[in-house]
Design an enzyme around this catalytic site. Structure first.
Site, mmCIF file in Angstrom:
data_model
loop_
_atom_site.group_PDB
_atom_site.id
_atom_site.type_symbol
_atom_site.label_atom_id
_atom_site.label_comp_id
_atom_site.label_asym_id
_atom_site.label_seq_id
_atom_site.Cartn_x
_atom_site.Cartn_y
_atom_site.Cartn_z
ATOM 1 N N LEU A 24 0.808 -1.222 0.000
ATOM 2 C CA LEU A 24 0.000 0.000 0.000
ATOM 3 C C LEU A 24 0.838 1.267 0.000
ATOM 4 O O LEU A 24 1.928 1.322 0.560
ATOM 5 C CB LEU A 24 -0.921 -0.012 1.229
ATOM 6 N N HIS A 28 -3.600 4.342 -2.081
ATOM 7 C CA HIS A 28 -4.573 3.464 -1.415
ATOM 8 C C HIS A 28 -5.146 4.148 -0.170
ATOM 9 O O HIS A 28 -6.338 4.055 0.104
ATOM 10 C CB HIS A 28 -3.899 2.157 -0.962
ATOM 11 N N GLN A 52 -5.755 -12.079 -12.939
ATOM 12 C CA GLN A 52 -5.599 -10.860 -13.743
ATOM 13 C C GLN A 52 -4.169 -10.679 -14.270
ATOM 14 O O GLN A 52 -3.846 -9.668 -14.871
ATOM 15 C CB GLN A 52 -6.080 -9.621 -12.981
ATOM 16 N N GLY A 138 -9.168 3.839 -7.667
ATOM 17 C CA GLY A 138 -8.364 4.999 -8.036
ATOM 18 C C GLY A 138 -8.542 5.361 -9.511
ATOM 19 O O GLY A 138 -8.656 4.472 -10.363
ATOM 20 N N SER A 177 2.421 0.838 -7.007
ATOM 21 C CA SER A 177 3.245 -0.196 -6.361
ATOM 22 C C SER A 177 4.380 -0.606 -7.280
ATOM 23 O O SER A 177 5.405 -1.122 -6.844
ATOM 24 C CB SER A 177 2.403 -1.416 -6.025
#
Ligand code: PAF
Length: 274
Positions: A24, A28, A52, A138, A177
């Site tokens: 995070l 986030h 994914q 986001g 990230s």
């Protein structure tokens, strides 16, 4: 988690869900803050979703630090952190997927063909477990947010999707990230993304209406950086996520960029109102 959600809902509490893959950062935490403002209870899920990631992508390499994540979330005053295992989410025999059609085919969908099917499947599963009234995503993943909104509308899911602004480093790099993969030089070079979005914003302010003219100027700027390898720049209508040829007055558009710096692929965007 299902029992906890049911218990909270039974006493009339609203639930906000922030789905994450962990590692995070301030982006986030801004979603957590929004959720705490809007909902009585905030749940953050941490799950690096294998469906994914394509075989050539960074699933195993994806950065993880659960201890640090939990510390951050405790400090942020989150009510529940939900960290399911891969086996719990995708037990043996799992074979049901959720797929949104047209809007997933282009842009990120072209470069990451299985990605959005994995995202909509895991997000649906998380919605079914947590039963949120609100879910927070986001703007950085603008296409993902548009797809999830489409899915919620099409499948008549009873919750509101809230899209929160991009959080940037002081020098303009969008928080991600994946930024930790960048070398010192690539990190510097990657600033060209936010710079080119600013150039686009300026051109639009100066009344440039042609999407091609704006995109060409951005391409010129990005290609001047030696480590960059551009995947695409597109200007799309905010709601339908369809490519725009020329910009109409009073409408909202996203300018989307995906670009590699060395081995690291970054995405960025800006929301503009003409
Ligand atoms: O944006 C992400 O981090 C992921 O795509 C999400 C929404 C948590 C689903 O795995």
């Amino acid at each position: 988690m299902q029992r906890l959600s049911a218990k909270n809902k039974a006493v009339g509490k609203t639930i906000g869900l922030v789905p994450t893959m962990g590692y995070l950062h301030a982006g986030h935490l801004s979603l957590v803050k929004k959720s705490k403002e809007k909902a009585d209870i905030t749940v953050v899920s941490i799950f690096v979703n294998p469906t994914q990631f394509a075989p050539n992508e960074d699933l195993l390499k994806y950065p993880r630090d659960i201890v640090h994540d939990k510390k951050l979330l405790k400090k942020a005053g989150v009510d529940y952190v939900f960290i399911p295992s891969v086996e719990e989410i995708y037990p043996k025999g799992f074979q049901t997927f959720v797929e949104v059609d047209k809007i997933t085919r282009h842009f990120e969908g072209e470069f990451r063909p299985i990605h959005f099917k994995g995202v909509t499947t895991i997000v649906s599963i998380l919605f079914n477990i947590v039963r949120p009234d609100y879910a927070f995503f986001g703007q950085k993943d603008a296409q993902q947010a548009a797809i999830i909104k489409r899915m919620v509308k099409d499948l008549k899911m009873d919750l509101e999707i809230i899209v929160c602004p991009i959080i940037r480093e002081q020098d303009g790099l969008a928080k991600s990230s994946r930024n930790i993969y960048l070398s010192v030089q690539e990190r510097k070079d990657a600033l060209v993304l936010s710079r080119s979005l600013k150039t686009a914003q300026r051109l639009i302010k100066e009344d440039t209406k042609s999407a091609t003219a704006i995109i060409n100027k951005m391409k010129e700027e990005i290609s001047s950086v030696s480590t960059s390898k551009l995947d695409y720049i597109k200007i799309v209508d905010k709601e339908k996520f369809e490519e725009a040829g020329s910009l109409s007055v009073g409408k909202k558009y996203y300018i989307l960029i995906a670009c590699k710096f060395g081995k690291t692929r970054l995405i960025d965007n800006i929301l503009i109102k003409t």
